[in-house]
Design a protein around this motif. Structure first.
Motif, mmCIF file in Angstrom:
data_model
loop_
_atom_site.group_PDB
_atom_site.id
_atom_site.type_symbol
_atom_site.label_atom_id
_atom_site.label_comp_id
_atom_site.label_asym_id
_atom_site.label_seq_id
_atom_site.Cartn_x
_atom_site.Cartn_y
_atom_site.Cartn_z
ATOM 1 N N GLU A 37 0.819 -1.204 0.000
ATOM 2 C CA GLU A 37 0.000 0.000 0.000
ATOM 3 C C GLU A 37 0.862 1.266 0.000
ATOM 4 N N TYR A 84 -5.955 7.164 9.256
ATOM 5 C CA TYR A 84 -6.785 6.028 8.820
ATOM 6 C C TYR A 84 -8.188 6.090 9.397
ATOM 7 N N LEU A 135 -9.872 8.663 -0.098
ATOM 8 C CA LEU A 135 -10.511 7.371 -0.306
ATOM 9 C C LEU A 135 -11.430 7.030 0.872
ATOM 10 N N ASP A 137 -13.948 3.690 2.958
ATOM 11 C CA ASP A 137 -14.303 2.289 3.162
ATOM 12 C C ASP A 137 -15.814 2.196 3.276
ATOM 13 N N PHE A 270 -12.046 -3.592 1.250
ATOM 14 C CA PHE A 270 -10.637 -3.979 1.231
ATOM 15 C C PHE A 270 -10.453 -5.495 1.357
ATOM 16 N N GLY A 304 -13.544 6.408 6.272
ATOM 17 C CA GLY A 304 -12.489 6.621 5.300
ATOM 18 C C GLY A 304 -11.232 7.216 5.897
ATOM 19 N N ASN A 342 -9.668 0.710 -2.444
ATOM 20 C CA ASN A 342 -10.554 1.446 -1.553
ATOM 21 C C ASN A 342 -11.526 2.242 -2.415
#
Length: 423
Positions: A37, A84, A135, A137, A270, A304, A342
């Motif tokens: 990543e 994160y 990005l 999730d 993911f 996200g 993502n």
């Protein structure tokens, strides 16, 4: 806008350059990614440097929120921090650790309507936009097609009642009554089964408009908790905990869903990359999470990564140029989404044919865009209110809490207390 019972940080004015000013120099980016990543980030940073030849980016990978927070507090934070978790937004905005981006957005005429409402909500707090989305999730449901076929189940459950029915049909017990495999493992402390990720199943609300706990007042929490506890009791709490203890690590090749030990699992987009890498032969499907009300079906939990400029950034103008590129440049976002697997956060990148060509990935893009999707509201105490509620839930599912109404009322008090202290 939700606020916590905390003293706000002094109002700080963000000083910006005049429009058209040449931006140059070095900008330091700290992010939490590692290995594959981190390589993806490096690729897109090279693209940025090629289009911004006067700016050099120094990247420091593997830096979590605590390291970034400590560095900012010590006066030597990075120009740009990549977190994160949206849960930190309230802390960073209210404390002034990340600066207000509104002056930059206004000067450069950045259209925030290219972001959906959920994304806009989790990148600001208390009227201050100190973050931009990097990005996202989206959480949905994974199901094992072979196990479904063996149990005679045609497709994924869409309601919580159907999930219960399917979970029971899919569960296999050993001769001694212990669990060999389960249809759905309902414990809150299993993998991604956090209350936040399951709350959209009933539309349960975390906070009131004035920033207090809403877990006792909102009947949707009682609906969710009652459903979950009934399923736990059907399995037997002790049997579930023993079974859970035998399962592999969530992010290893021994993941219980990937090993066929759990037939239905809540997880984010993911997981697709892990399945491709670690379990290429597993036959699975993806779908939105089941809901109590069929009218809510299609949504899920959305969160996200976020980016912001540290209050002690040495080159804030270059920091903004980097953030603007990584969070509003559709081509850059599409490339990042493809590399990191993502969900992209702008309307154009989310509609990109290449990303939507993968039917499973498109399911998560659709969840992300669904109006029934929810996120956890930002708070000056960060994720403290969720952690306090999580402690209550583990006690409730184990049977230690006998009276749910009284337990939720007490959870209200605990949540309000930690939010006050956290702020």
């Amino acid at each position: 806008m939700l606020t916590a019972a905390c003293t706000p940080a002094p109002k700080q004015e963000t000083k910006i350059a005049d429009p058209g000013t040449q931006v140059s120099g070095t900008v330091e980016l700290w992010h939490f990614f590692t290995e594959r990543e981190a390589d993806a980030i490096d690729q897109v940073i090279k693209d940025f440097e090629s289009t911004h030849p006067n700016i050099k980016v120094t990247v420091k990978s593997g830096q979590d929120d605590s390291k970034v927070t400590q560095a900012i507090g010590a006066g030597n934070g990075p120009d740009v921090g990549l977190s994160y978790s949206t849960d930190i937004v309230g802390k960073f905005c209210s404390s002034g650790a990340w600066v207000d981006l509104a002056p930059y957005i206004s000067r450069d005429k950045v259209d925030l309507n290219q972001l959906n409402a959920t994304t806009r909500s989790y990148t600001e707090f208390g009227g201050k936009r100190c973050a931009m989305p990097f990005l996202a999730d989206a959480y949905g449901m994974y199901y094992n097609k072979d196990m479904f076929a063996k149990a005679g189940i045609a497709g994924p459950p869409k309601t919580l009642d159907e999930l219960t029915e399917d979970a029971k049909k899919l569960t296999v017990k050993n001769p001694d009554g212990s669990l060999k495999s389960v249809g759905f493992l309902p414990l809150y402390d299993f993998y991604e089964n956090a209350a936040a990720h399951l709350a959209p199943a009933t539309g349960a609300k975390w906070l009131t408009d004035d920033g207090k706990s809403a877990v006792a007042a909102d009947p949707n929490w009682k609906t969710l908790l009652t459903w979950q506890k009934n399923l736990v009791d059907w399995y037997g709490y002790d049997k579930l905990t023993k079974f859970k203890a035998s399962l592999g690590d969530e992010f290893s090749a021994d993941n219980a869903f990937q090993k066929g030990q759990v037939a239905i699992n809540i997880d984010a987009e993911f997981r697709l990359a892990f399945l491709k890498d670690q379990s290429p032969n597993l036959k699975y499907g993806v779908a939105p999470i089941p809901t109590a009300d069929p009218a809510r079906y299609g949504g899920g939990y959305v969160t996200g990564n976020i980016m912001g400029i540290s209050k002690n950034a040495k080159n804030p103008e270059a920091a903004w140029e980097l953030i603007k590129y990584l969070t509003t440049n559709d081509a850059a976002i599409t490339k990042l989404a493809g590399l990191l697997k993502n969900v992209p956060t702008t309307q154009k990148s989310a509609a990109d044919p290449a990303l939507n060509g993968d039917a499973d990935f498109k399911t998560f893009i659709d969840i992300f865009n669904n109006p029934n999707s929810m996120t956890t509201p930002p708070s000056a105490s960060g994720p403290a209110y969720q952690e306090a509620f999580g402690q209550f839930l583990t006690n409730y599912q184990s049977g230690k809490v006998k009276d749910l109404d009284a337990g939720l009322a007490d959870a209200d008090k605990q949540i309000n207390s930690v939010m006050t202290l956290g702020g």
